[in-house]
Write a protein that holds these residues in place. Sequence first.
Motif, short mmCIF file in Angstrom:
data_model
loop_
_atom_site.label_atom_id
_atom_site.label_comp_id
_atom_site.label_asym_id
_atom_site.label_seq_id
_atom_site.Cartn_x
_atom_site.Cartn_y
_atom_site.Cartn_z
N THR A 1 -29.77 12.88 -43.94
CA THR A 1 -30.00 13.83 -42.85
C THR A 1 -28.92 13.71 -41.79
OG1 THR A 1 -32.39 13.76 -43.21
CG2 THR A 1 -31.63 14.51 -41.07
N THR A 2 -28.67 12.49 -41.36
CA THR A 2 -27.63 12.26 -40.35
C THR A 2 -26.26 12.66 -40.88
OG1 THR A 2 -28.90 10.45 -39.38
CG2 THR A 2 -26.54 10.52 -38.89
N ALA A 3 -25.96 12.25 -42.11
CA ALA A 3 -24.65 12.55 -42.69
C ALA A 3 -24.39 14.04 -42.77
CB ALA A 3 -24.55 11.91 -44.07
N ALA A 4 -25.41 14.82 -43.10
CA ALA A 4 -25.24 16.27 -43.25
C ALA A 4 -24.99 16.97 -41.91
CB ALA A 4 -26.46 16.88 -43.93
N SER A 5 -25.27 16.30 -40.81
CA SER A 5 -25.05 16.90 -39.49
C SER A 5 -23.62 16.73 -39.00
CB SER A 5 -26.00 16.29 -38.46
OG SER A 5 -25.60 14.98 -38.10
N VAL A 6 -22.82 15.93 -39.71
CA VAL A 6 -21.52 15.50 -39.18
C VAL A 6 -20.33 16.34 -39.64
CG1 VAL A 6 -19.87 13.58 -39.12
CG2 VAL A 6 -22.32 13.13 -38.86
N ASP B 1 -25.89 2.51 -44.16
CA ASP B 1 -26.94 2.63 -43.14
C ASP B 1 -27.01 4.00 -42.49
OD1 ASP B 1 -24.54 2.37 -41.83
OD2 ASP B 1 -25.28 0.98 -40.31
N VAL B 2 -26.33 4.98 -43.07
CA VAL B 2 -26.41 6.37 -42.58
C VAL B 2 -27.20 7.17 -43.60
CG1 VAL B 2 -25.11 8.44 -41.97
CG2 VAL B 2 -24.23 6.18 -41.33
N ASP B 3 -28.29 7.80 -43.17
CA ASP B 3 -29.11 8.54 -44.11
C ASP B 3 -28.52 9.93 -44.38
OD1 ASP B 3 -29.94 10.23 -41.97
OD2 ASP B 3 -31.68 8.97 -41.54
N ALA C 1 -15.02 9.29 -39.28
CA ALA C 1 -16.11 9.70 -38.40
C ALA C 1 -17.44 9.13 -38.85
CB ALA C 1 -16.18 11.22 -38.35
N LEU C 2 -17.71 9.15 -40.15
CA LEU C 2 -18.97 8.60 -40.65
C LEU C 2 -19.05 7.10 -40.42
CD1 LEU C 2 -19.28 10.65 -43.96
CD2 LEU C 2 -20.83 10.78 -41.99
N GLU C 3 -17.92 6.42 -40.53
CA GLU C 3 -17.92 4.99 -40.22
C GLU C 3 -18.21 4.75 -38.75
OE1 GLU C 3 -14.10 3.75 -41.60
OE2 GLU C 3 -14.72 3.61 -43.71
N LYS C 4 -17.67 5.62 -37.89
CA LYS C 4 -17.94 5.50 -36.46
C LYS C 4 -19.40 5.82 -36.14
CE LYS C 4 -13.42 6.15 -34.26
NZ LYS C 4 -12.56 5.75 -35.36
N VAL C 5 -19.99 6.78 -36.86
CA VAL C 5 -21.42 7.05 -36.69
C VAL C 5 -22.22 5.82 -37.09
CG1 VAL C 5 -23.37 8.41 -37.56
CG2 VAL C 5 -21.24 9.55 -36.91
N SER C 6 -21.83 5.20 -38.21
CA SER C 6 -22.51 3.98 -38.67
C SER C 6 -22.42 2.87 -37.65
CB SER C 6 -21.89 3.52 -40.00
OG SER C 6 -22.42 2.28 -40.40
#
Length: 321
Positions: free
Chosen positions: A132-137, A128-130, A279-284
């Motif tokens: 665009t969002t992933a590349a900002s992290v 559920d992370v696109d 971190a990506l899991e936490k963003v999700s």
Amino acid sequence: MRDVMRVVEVTAFGGPEVLSMARRPRPEAGAVPGKVRVQLKAAGITIADLRIRAGLYVDQMGDLRPPFVLGTDFAGKLLDPAPGEASGLAAGTRVAGFLPWYDLLTGEGTYAEVIWADPAWLAPIPDDVDFTTAASVPLAVITARQGLDQLALPPGATLLVTGASGVVGRFAVQLASAAGLRVLAVAYEGDESELKILGAKECFPRGEADQVVREALRLAPGGVDGVFDGALAGSAVLPAVRNGGVFLSFAPDRIPPSERDIRVEFVRAKPDAARLTDALEKVSNRELVTRVADVMPLEEVAEAHRRAEAGRRPGRIILMI
């Protein structure tokens, strides 16, 4: 004829006008042992990109000179299965990471359609992370995490975060608060309420450095224990630090000379797939919040750099590829 791909080259040191679309050979499977190919969907524009392009880091670039390709942050799909510790990443997996451009100094960055990546850089992107969002992290969250590790402040210590509206500063606020620090955040006007929700104890608008110092000393009369200098204010905010405190920057040319027994640190983030995965899991899960300022096509990279330098909208500008 070998397949080619689109890239953006820095043709000379200078302003955004030196960025030019070009064609380079497309990486061929198996050509670089130990590396895998990633078909990029998005790449982030970082402060380091702007400063490298402008020629501010020439002395740290060895023999590397234009033309070269910029870029560290990326999100895309694996073209090859990732071996070793990342063996669970099959071809086609959506992945994000950052390429340690300064460590490699090959002139091959992420402003390109396909890159070579070390599997140790890669983290899977939650469904559920696109892109665009992933590349900002990647670079931002690892810089914040490793920077806080270097500051090594104990729970209850007071940390001043400049540039708290930006993507690195926002992660620093969130991670420092989670670690039990009292966070004072310097931010764009209008961001105060959100940053307090994200963990800042106090928040005040950015301004001239002497104003920032006065406000920090009002809130921490003896001086703050540490500064995470996300705004690259440098020596101008050092007076806000108590005697024997600590100051951290992520730009090597913005490190102030030490005084009053203040420990001065510089952080250059190293890829850490485990922490990025977390971190990506936490963003999700909405446990960490990132910020995308703008999304632009690769062909408009010069305008994207102009917008990043103008700083009208804090956050990461993303190039769609």
